[in-house]
Write a protein that holds these residues in place. Structure first.
Motif, PDB file in Angstrom:
ATOM      1  N   LEU A 418       0.827  -1.207   0.000  1.00 16.63           N
ATOM      2  CA  LEU A 418       0.000   0.000   0.000  1.00 16.63           C
ATOM      3  C   LEU A 418       0.860   1.256   0.000  1.00 16.63           C
ATOM      4  CD1 LEU A 418      -2.805   1.181   0.000  1.00 16.63           C
ATOM      5  CD2 LEU A 418      -2.853   0.986   2.490  1.00 16.63           C
ATOM      6  N   LYS A 419       1.983   1.214   0.683  1.00 13.14           N
ATOM      7  CA  LYS A 419       2.901   2.354   0.658  1.00 13.14           C
ATOM      8  C   LYS A 419       3.448   2.559  -0.758  1.00 13.14           C
ATOM      9  CE  LYS A 419       6.759   4.448   3.175  1.00 13.14           C
ATOM     10  NZ  LYS A 419       7.369   5.055   1.984  1.00 13.14           N
ATOM     11  N   ARG A 420       3.746   1.451  -1.453  1.00  9.60           N
ATOM     12  CA  ARG A 420       4.211   1.555  -2.830  1.00  9.60           C
ATOM     13  C   ARG A 420       3.144   2.150  -3.739  1.00  9.60           C
ATOM     14  NH1 ARG A 420       6.880  -3.880  -5.011  1.00  9.60           N
ATOM     15  NH2 ARG A 420       6.231  -2.867  -6.953  1.00  9.60           N
ATOM     16  N   VAL A 421       1.899   1.773  -3.510  1.00  9.11           N
ATOM     17  CA  VAL A 421       0.798   2.340  -4.294  1.00  9.11           C
ATOM     18  C   VAL A 421       0.690   3.839  -4.034  1.00  9.11           C
ATOM     19  CG1 VAL A 421      -1.704   2.371  -4.580  1.00  9.11           C
ATOM     20  CG2 VAL A 421      -0.499   0.190  -4.448  1.00  9.11           C
ATOM     21  N   SER A 422       0.733   4.232  -2.761  1.00  8.71           N
ATOM     22  CA  SER A 422       0.642   5.657  -2.409  1.00  8.71           C
ATOM     23  C   SER A 422       1.781   6.453  -3.021  1.00  8.71           C
ATOM     24  CB  SER A 422       0.646   5.827  -0.887  1.00  8.71           C
ATOM     25  OG  SER A 422      -0.483   5.212  -0.307  1.00  8.71           O
ATOM     26  N   ASP A 423       2.988   5.895  -2.945  1.00 11.91           N
ATOM     27  CA  ASP A 423       4.149   6.592  -3.502  1.00 11.91           C
ATOM     28  C   ASP A 423       4.129   6.577  -5.031  1.00 11.91           C
ATOM     29  OD1 ASP A 423       4.978   6.987  -0.917  1.00 11.91           O
ATOM     30  OD2 ASP A 423       6.471   5.370  -0.927  1.00 11.91           O
ATOM     31  N   LEU A 425       1.612   6.349  -7.194  1.00  8.62           N
ATOM     32  CA  LEU A 425       0.551   7.110  -7.856  1.00  8.62           C
ATOM     33  C   LEU A 425       0.498   8.557  -7.395  1.00  8.62           C
ATOM     34  CD1 LEU A 425      -2.449   4.577  -7.957  1.00  8.62           C
ATOM     35  CD2 LEU A 425      -0.659   4.969  -9.646  1.00  8.62           C
ATOM     36  N   ALA A 426       1.441   8.945  -6.537  1.00  9.10           N
ATOM     37  CA  ALA A 426       1.409  10.304  -5.977  1.00  9.10           C
ATOM     38  C   ALA A 426       1.449  11.372  -7.064  1.00  9.10           C
ATOM     39  CB  ALA A 426       2.569  10.488  -5.007  1.00  9.10           C
ATOM     40  N   GLY A 427       2.143  11.126  -8.161  1.00  8.17           N
ATOM     41  CA  GLY A 427       2.251  12.130  -9.226  1.00  8.17           C
ATOM     42  C   GLY A 427       1.233  11.983 -10.325  1.00  8.17           C
ATOM     43  N   HIS A 428       0.255  11.112 -10.154  1.00  2.00           N
ATOM     44  CA  HIS A 428      -0.742  10.866 -11.196  1.00  2.00           C
ATOM     45  C   HIS A 428      -2.114  11.327 -10.697  1.00  2.00           C
ATOM     46  CE1 HIS A 428       2.015   8.455 -13.695  1.00  2.00           C
ATOM     47  NE2 HIS A 428       2.523   8.055 -12.529  1.00  2.00           N
ATOM     48  N   SER A 429      -2.441  12.568 -11.032  1.00  2.00           N
ATOM     49  CA  SER A 429      -3.679  13.169 -10.537  1.00  2.00           C
ATOM     50  C   SER A 429      -4.918  12.476 -11.068  1.00  2.00           C
ATOM     51  CB  SER A 429      -3.728  14.657 -10.908  1.00  2.00           C
ATOM     52  OG  SER A 429      -3.644  14.812 -12.319  1.00  2.00           O
ATOM     53  N   GLU A 430      -4.796  11.763 -12.212  1.00  2.00           N
ATOM     54  CA  GLU A 430      -5.972  11.102 -12.783  1.00  2.00           C
ATOM     55  C   GLU A 430      -6.499   9.979 -11.888  1.00  2.00           C
ATOM     56  OE1 GLU A 430      -2.376   9.114 -14.902  1.00  2.00           O
ATOM     57  OE2 GLU A 430      -2.897  10.997 -13.903  1.00  2.00           O
ATOM     58  N   PHE A 431      -5.669   9.516 -10.945  1.00  2.00           N
ATOM     59  CA  PHE A 431      -6.105   8.456 -10.039  1.00  2.00           C
ATOM     60  C   PHE A 431      -6.404   8.980  -8.627  1.00  2.00           C
ATOM     61  CE2 PHE A 431      -3.019   6.336 -12.979  1.00  2.00           C
ATOM     62  CZ  PHE A 431      -3.977   5.672 -13.747  1.00  2.00           C
ATOM     63  N   GLU A 432      -6.337  10.274  -8.448  1.00  2.00           N
ATOM     64  CA  GLU A 432      -6.552  10.861  -7.127  1.00  2.00           C
ATOM     65  C   GLU A 432      -7.925  10.468  -6.578  1.00  2.00           C
ATOM     66  OE1 GLU A 432      -5.460  12.881  -3.741  1.00  2.00           O
ATOM     67  OE2 GLU A 432      -4.221  12.502  -5.520  1.00  2.00           O
ATOM     68  N   LYS A 437      -4.701   6.089   0.894  1.00  2.33           N
ATOM     69  CA  LYS A 437      -3.327   6.557   1.097  1.00  2.33           C
ATOM     70  C   LYS A 437      -2.783   6.012   2.416  1.00  2.33           C
ATOM     71  CE  LYS A 437      -3.769  10.648  -1.785  1.00  2.33           C
ATOM     72  NZ  LYS A 437      -3.647  12.113  -1.890  1.00  2.33           N
ATOM     73  N   PHE A 438      -1.603   5.469   2.325  1.00  2.37           N
ATOM     74  CA  PHE A 438      -0.957   4.813   3.464  1.00  2.37           C
ATOM     75  C   PHE A 438      -0.506   5.842   4.500  1.00  2.37           C
ATOM     76  CE2 PHE A 438       2.986   3.190   5.452  1.00  2.37           C
ATOM     77  CZ  PHE A 438       2.503   2.018   6.014  1.00  2.37           C
ATOM     78  N   LEU A 439      -0.903   5.621   5.764  1.00  4.10           N
ATOM     79  CA  LEU A 439      -0.493   6.496   6.862  1.00  4.10           C
ATOM     80  C   LEU A 439       0.508   5.831   7.799  1.00  4.10           C
ATOM     81  CD1 LEU A 439      -3.918   8.114   7.868  1.00  4.10           C
ATOM     82  CD2 LEU A 439      -2.156   9.037   6.349  1.00  4.10           C
ATOM     83  N   CYS A 509      -8.176   2.532 -11.998  1.00  7.00           N
ATOM     84  CA  CYS A 509      -7.154   2.630 -10.952  1.00  7.00           C
ATOM     85  C   CYS A 509      -6.362   1.322 -10.876  1.00  7.00           C
ATOM     86  CB  CYS A 509      -7.817   2.946  -9.617  1.00  7.00           C
ATOM     87  SG  CYS A 509      -6.669   3.105  -8.239  1.00  7.00           S
ATOM     88  N   HIS A 510      -7.056   0.199 -10.976  1.00  5.54           N
ATOM     89  CA  HIS A 510      -6.408  -1.108 -10.953  1.00  5.54           C
ATOM     90  C   HIS A 510      -5.319  -1.204 -12.014  1.00  5.54           C
ATOM     91  CE1 HIS A 510      -6.078  -5.248 -12.558  1.00  5.54           C
ATOM     92  NE2 HIS A 510      -6.257  -5.660 -11.306  1.00  5.54           N
ATOM     93  N   MET A 511      -5.627  -0.759 -13.234  1.00  9.08           N
ATOM     94  CA  MET A 511      -4.655  -0.828 -14.322  1.00  9.08           C
ATOM     95  C   MET A 511      -3.526   0.181 -14.117  1.00  9.08           C
ATOM     96  SD  MET A 511      -5.768  -3.361 -15.937  1.00  9.08           S
ATOM     97  CE  MET A 511      -4.804  -3.381 -17.460  1.00  9.08           C
ATOM     98  N   GLY A 512      -3.852   1.334 -13.495  1.00 11.83           N
ATOM     99  CA  GLY A 512      -2.814   2.317 -13.177  1.00 11.83           C
ATOM    100  C   GLY A 512      -1.829   1.785 -12.151  1.00 11.83           C
ATOM    101  N   ILE A 513      -2.339   1.082 -11.158  1.00 11.67           N
ATOM    102  CA  ILE A 513      -1.475   0.482 -10.131  1.00 11.67           C
ATOM    103  C   ILE A 513      -0.593  -0.593 -10.757  1.00 11.67           C
ATOM    104  CG2 ILE A 513      -1.503  -0.971  -8.064  1.00 11.67           C
ATOM    105  CD1 ILE A 513      -4.050   0.555  -7.221  1.00 11.67           C
ATOM    106  N   LEU A 514      -1.165  -1.368 -11.656  1.00  9.92           N
ATOM    107  CA  LEU A 514      -0.387  -2.401 -12.331  1.00  9.92           C
ATOM    108  C   LEU A 514       0.732  -1.777 -13.170  1.00  9.92           C
ATOM    109  CD1 LEU A 514      -0.210  -5.476 -12.884  1.00  9.92           C
ATOM    110  CD2 LEU A 514      -1.689  -5.095 -14.857  1.00  9.92           C
ATOM    111  N   LYS A 515       0.416  -0.687 -13.868  1.00 10.40           N
ATOM    112  CA  LYS A 515       1.389  -0.057 -14.768  1.00 10.40           C
ATOM    113  C   LYS A 515       2.476   0.699 -14.016  1.00 10.40           C
ATOM    114  CE  LYS A 515       1.715   3.356 -18.517  1.00 10.40           C
ATOM    115  NZ  LYS A 515       0.940   4.272 -19.402  1.00 10.40           N
ATOM    116  N   HIS A 516       2.092   1.495 -13.035  1.00 11.68           N
ATOM    117  CA  HIS A 516       3.044   2.395 -12.387  1.00 11.68           C
ATOM    118  C   HIS A 516       3.684   1.805 -11.131  1.00 11.68           C
ATOM    119  CE1 HIS A 516       1.851   5.602 -15.100  1.00 11.68           C
ATOM    120  NE2 HIS A 516       0.579   5.402 -14.782  1.00 11.68           N
TER     121      HIS A 516
END
Length: 701
Positions: A418-423, A425-432, A437-439, A509-516
């Motif tokens: 989850l931390k990797r996902v948060s980090d 996708l941080a620069g991809h506003s299309e998935f905001e 987000k990992f705390l 979002c699923h495909m964005g996480i897979l790609k990035h």
């Protein structure tokens, strides 16, 4: 979601399921099960063992009073003499001794027939109702002696004082309060706290596990006579004899009743239970992926009684985690709310944060599995938070996933993923807003017998001696994660259009996480799809990464263990075959989710009114994985077969035929055209997923 109308059918189905679970998870005749409840301090445990032995010797002495040929008067006289002599050796005043002697005499007369059945003509172990009062009185008799040690065995320190009294509720063969199943339990045990004058005012009571959310509700006081699931410590099932069929049924009932314990006790890690077959007793422990049972303890024998008494006495003295309770979730008397500790174990220097409960949003409803619970919390207690209505935007997820080795080497650590996902996708506003987000968080820890902090795993709970007997049982660890940016349950969608938009967002979002981030989700289910609303409309949120895998990890494709939620699991994962897992498995799950919701609805307003048990889709939830896989393979093999599913969609849902067309189109893209690279990604074609301006057309059948 399902509406199985016949209560008789539901009960039969539930019982069959529990028997199957017993077959899958039972590990019988485990040696040394009582060591799980031993005190971590060796010196203290030696004292506890002496206590158990002295109590067992007292009961042996009472059993020897039962002799053939004695008149009732002579028998009662011998009992009174034995009780008086024993109490003389214990720390009691004369007044206390007289009162205790009278109470014990009544109690002993009730329990002796079970321990010496051949000497009591009116008692029969073949009638389980005869055993109820005997078992109850034995448990309560031991509790009375736990707080009355022999004069030469007085505790030398507070550590050698019992922490609680394990007693039986007075009423037997009754339905406990707060029961969802509505089933009657034979006996139920509780833990009564003992308070000592220590001169301090602790914020948390060591045994505040007794206080649950349900207990704290206004005007909801629980009786000490009738069992209630928020306070039940252990369940006892009694059978007339120890035949295989009887014991199997007893184990199955323990499994079923334990679900109500987990529903009501949000800080419960595992559950103790007992099954009695006539005069033979087994103690059980039910954990995330095991049902362990001890060897038989025959209460008519000296050795058998001692083993059972050791369990009862150990439970009175051991630390809270050894009872199955989580000391990091406790009630704060100071702030009048529950406090939940979070360990950020993924940091170089682990730190601890305490959050305060606002709401329990997900409860653990299954006996076996990850025991996932979710809590909405705040950083301040509600009583100190001026903006408490708006501050509960932090979600804590608490679960017991399978792990591989240490936290540092575990590629399946959800906190890390989850931390990797948060980090990532941080620069991809299309998935905001489409992912949490990992705390902070990671594996929870517990102190071992040496006082060192170690990962809280099923191995540390059971101990090395027991763990060595369990073969290749997968290791599970206690994981707790704090996150923000979550939403409402999927049941909050208000139309077919909103449902499709939410699903579209989630899979984008699923495909964005897979790609990035190079992470494959692997558990697309209705519970892992949330809804978020803002001034731009409705959006989907993808959560729950505890089945996810890092696709850059060599060999990830063969990691198929338990991936998915049964009605929505892909055929590959059900069959546990060697086919490489890809995003297509998760897209396949989307087909099953949309079909499921189109048939059963997603909230009360969209549920069908008629019987659904004979629908073709019902087999997608079959407990047998191969049967489940065969049904799905048959249903999605061709468009003709698939219409057998979509034609049973609930006609009262507005726009349901358009949803059927969307799903049929999705199936065609994923199944019929799966070998054509040019067709991949066609799911995003607006002819399948409508634009907002097409809402009116979309809702037309």
């Amino acid at each position: 979601m399902r509406n199985l109308n016949s209560p008789k059918f539901k009960q039969a189905d539930e019982y069959a399921k529990e028997k199957t679970l017993v077959e899958d998870y039972l590990l019988d005749n485990i040696d040394g099960l009582q060591t799980i409840a031993e005190h971590s301090d060796q010196s203290t445990q030696q004292f506890v063992t002496k206590q158990a032995e002295s109590i067992a010797e007292f009961i042996d002495e009472l059993v020897r009073c039962v002799k053939p040929g004695l008149t009732k008067a002579m028998f009662e006289k011998k009992l009174k003499i034995a009780i008086a002599a024993q109490l003389e050796r214990r720390s009691l005043t004369k007044q206390e001794s007289r009162k205790t002697e009278a109470e014990m005499f009544i109690r002993v007369k009730s329990l002796l027939p079970w321990l010496r059945p051949a000497s009591f003509s009116t008692f029969s172990t073949t009638n389980e109702k005869h055993i109820y009062p005997c078992f109850l009185e034995l448990i309560n008799f031991v509790a009375e002696l736990v707080v009355r040690p022999l004069k030469d065995q007085k505790p030398a320190s507070l550590d050698e004082q019992p922490k609680r009294l394990v007693r039986s509720y007075e009423l037997t063969d009754v339905k406990p309060d707060n029961s969802e199943s509505g089933r009657r339990v034979d006996l139920a045990l509780k833990c009564d706290a003992i308070y000592y004058e220590t001169g301090d005012n602790a914020e948390y009571d060591e045994d505040s596990f007794q206080i649950s959310e349900a207990c704290l509700k206004e005007n909801n006081e629980w009786s000490d006579k009738r069992p209630n699931y928020p306070r039940i410590f252990a369940i006892v099932e009694v059978k007339p004899n120890s035949s295989y069929a009887n014991m199997e049924k007893g184990f199955a009932q323990l499994v079923e009743y334990s679900k109500d314990v987990y529903r009501n006790q949000h800080n419960r890690h595992f559950i103790w239970g007992l099954v009695s077959g006539g005069s033979e007793v087994k103690v059980c422990i039910l954990g995330p992926n095991f049902l362990l049972a001890s060897k038989f303890m025959d209460v008519t024998s000296t050795a058998g009684r001692l083993e059972l008494i050791r369990f009862l006495v150990n439970w009175s003295f051991c630390e809270l985690p050894k009872l199955g309770y989580d000391p990091t979730i406790r009630y704060s008397y100071k702030h009048e709310c529950f406090a939940i500790d979070m360990v950020n174990s993924n940091e170089p220097m682990p730190t601890q944060t305490t959050y305060y409960l606002r709401e329990v949003v997900v409860i653990a409803e299954r006996v076996f599995g990850r025991h996932t619970r979710c809590f909405v919390v705040g950083e301040k207690p509600p009583s100190l938070d001026e903006d408490s209505d708006n501050s509960g935007d932090i979600l804590i997820k608490d679960a017991w996933p399978e792990v591989s080795g240490s936290a540092e080497d575990d590629m399946r650590d959800e906190a890390k993923l989850l931390k990797r996902v948060s980090d990532g996708l941080a620069g991809h506003s299309e998935f905001e807003g489409m992912y949490p987000k990992f705390l902070g968080g990671g594996r929870m820890q517990i102190q071992n017998s040496h006082g060192d902090s170690v990962d809280n795993t099923t191995r540390t709970i059971l101990g090395e001696a027991v763990w060595a007997q369990l073969g290749d049982l997968p290791l599970r660890a206690h994981m707790r994660i704090a996150m923000s940016g979550v939403g409402e349950p999927l049941e909050s969608v208000q139309s077919i259009y909103e449902l499709v938009v939410v699903i579209y967002d989630v899979m984008r979002c699923h495909m964005g996480i897979l790609k990035h981030c190079h992470i494959l989700h692997r558990d697309i289910s209705e519970a892992n799809i949330l809804v978020r609303r803002d001034n731009t409309g409705v959006h989907g949120v993808l959560i729950d990464f505890d089945y996810s895998i890092d696709i850059t990890d060599e060999g990830y494709a063969v990691r198929t263990e338990g991936a998915g939620t049964r009605p929505f699991t892909s055929i590959n994962n059900l069959e546990d075959n060697s086919t490489k897992r890809t995003a297509l498995d998760d897209w396949e799950s989307i087909i099953y989710i949309l079909c499921w919701l189109g048939t059963f609805g997603w909230n009360r307003a969209t549920q069908p009114s008629g019987s659904v048990s004979k629908m073709a889709i019902a087999s997608w939830d079959d407990y047998d994985e191969m049967t489940n896989a065969e049904a799905k393979r048959r249903d999605i093999h061709s468009s003709r077969n698939f219409t057998g599913i979509t034609k049973e969609f609930n006609p009262k849902i507005a726009g349901i035929r358009r949803l059927a067309k969307v799903i049929e189109g999705l199936r065609a893209v994923l199944i019929d055209s799966h070998n054509d690279p040019d067709m991949r990604g066609a799911i995003f074609d607006k002819n399948i997923i409508p634009e907002e301006s097409d809402t009116d057309d979309f809702l037309e059948d």
